[in-house]
Design an enzyme around this catalytic site. Structure first.
Site, PDB file in Angstrom:
ATOM      1  N   SER A   1      -6.688  -1.964  84.350  1.00 12.63           N
ATOM      2  CA  SER A   1      -7.791  -1.532  83.479  1.00 12.63           C
ATOM      3  C   SER A   1      -9.124  -2.203  83.819  1.00 12.63           C
ATOM      4  CB  SER A   1      -7.424  -1.737  82.005  1.00 12.63           C
ATOM      5  OG  SER A   1      -6.293  -0.939  81.670  1.00 12.63           O
TER       6      SER A   1
ATOM      7  N   GLU B   1       4.361   0.474  90.186  1.00 12.69           N
ATOM      8  CA  GLU B   1       4.885   1.843  90.024  1.00 12.69           C
ATOM      9  C   GLU B   1       5.946   2.135  91.077  1.00 12.69           C
ATOM     10  OE1 GLU B   1       1.027   3.709  90.015  1.00 12.69           O
ATOM     11  OE2 GLU B   1       0.632   2.777  88.080  1.00 12.69           O
TER      12      GLU B   1
HETATM   13  P1  13P Z   1      -5.717   1.060  86.216  1.00 16.46           P
HETATM   14  O1  13P Z   1      -7.007   0.470  86.765  1.00 16.46           O
HETATM   15  O2  13P Z   1      -5.772   2.528  86.013  1.00 16.46           O
HETATM   16  O3  13P Z   1      -5.229   0.284  85.034  1.00 16.46           O
HETATM   17  O4  13P Z   1      -4.625   0.833  87.391  1.00 16.46           O
HETATM   18  C1  13P Z   1      -4.488  -0.406  87.956  1.00 16.46           C
HETATM   19  C2  13P Z   1      -3.627  -0.284  89.163  1.00 16.46           C
HETATM   20  O5  13P Z   1      -2.437  -0.043  89.056  1.00 16.46           O
HETATM   21  C3  13P Z   1      -4.260  -0.422  90.483  1.00 16.46           C
HETATM   22  O6  13P Z   1      -3.304  -0.535  91.487  1.00 16.46           O
END
Ligand code: 13P
Length: 249
Positions: free
Chosen positions: A212, A96
């Site tokens: 996930s 991100e």
């Molecule tokens: P999720 O577990 O919500 O898919 O996010 C994973 C993540 O980006 C952890 O840094």
């Protein structure tokens, strides 16, 4: 034998009062685990989380940092600042941040080196897009990201480095990589580290899977040969669910 590490990444969630009650509630649930339990929290929650986690086995991490120690970088927080309040871990190069905040392989490397210089343990994120996975080029991409993130990092520092393999198509989508696919990607990362630093260092390195991870898939993932735990987003916001993940292996 590598220790299992379960790290929550709260991303931009949880106010300080929510962080405090989360830690107060989960601490007794995970107190007997031999696994390392880490919560990577927003900057404003750090100090409260550090205080609340005193005398527990929960470790606290940040989610990003700047590579300079101080200076005219409005809005940034340095590794030295994190270290000064007792933060132990820092997530670096999350997809991100690469996607929305212009982190590049070069800045990731600068942050990794600055984290280590400030006695912080970086959790370096690598991972491929769906397009790359469909082309079958995921190993090429993640091994390159790994090599560039570790450029000019001395071998002696590797004991404080963690890597998280987070395929972008599995983050927040409910689509988990199969345990087999995730394990094979992580083996490729370990192989790349072995090429640079040699087998003993590579086989000691903690490499997590993220994307996930939930209470109902964590055991299968974490029991594979090379996955040493998880970097957990959404499921780390729920006390019961995160505790189950921490206790699943
Ligand atoms: P999720 O577990 O919500 O898919 O996010 C994973 C993540 O980006 C952890 O840094």
């Amino acid at each position: 034998m590598r220790k299992k590490v379960i790290a929550g990444n709260w991303k931009m969630n949880m106010l300080p009062n929510e962080a405090i009650s989360f830690i107060e509630n989960i601490a007794p649930m995970v107190k007997d685990t031999k696994n390392e339990v880490i919560l990577c929290v927003p900057y404003v929650d750090l100090f409260y989380s550090l205080l609340t986690s005193q005398n527990t086995n929960i470790k606290i991490g940040a989610q990003n940092m700047h590579w300079e120690e101080s200076g005219a970088y409005t809005g940034e927080v340095s590794g030295k600042m994190l270290q000064s309040i007792g933060v132990e871990y820092v997530v670096i190069g999350h997809s991100e941040r690469r996607q929305y905040f212009a982190d590049t392989d070069e800045t990731v490397n600068k942050k990794v080196r600055a984290a280590l210089a400030n006695e912080l343990k970086p959790i370096i994120c690598v991972g491929e897009t769906l397009e790359i996975r469909e082309q079958g080029k995921q190993n090429e991409v993640i091994t390159t990201q790994t090599r560039l993130a570790l450029e000019a990092v001395e071998a002696s520092k590797l004991e404080n480095v963690l890597i998280a393999y987070e395929p972008i198509w599995a983050i927040g989508t409910g689509k988990t990589a199969t345990a087999e696919d995730a394990n094979s990607a992580i083996k490729a990362i370990r192989g790349e580290v072995a090429k640079i630093y040699g087998e003993p260092i590579a086989s000691n390195l903690t490499i997590l899977y993220g994307g996930s991870v939930k209470a109902d898939n964590s055991k299968e993932l974490f029991e594979t040969s090379d996955i040493d735990g998880g970097l957990v987003g959404g499921a780390s916001l729920k006390v019961e669910e995160f505790a189950k993940i921490c206790l699943s292996v």
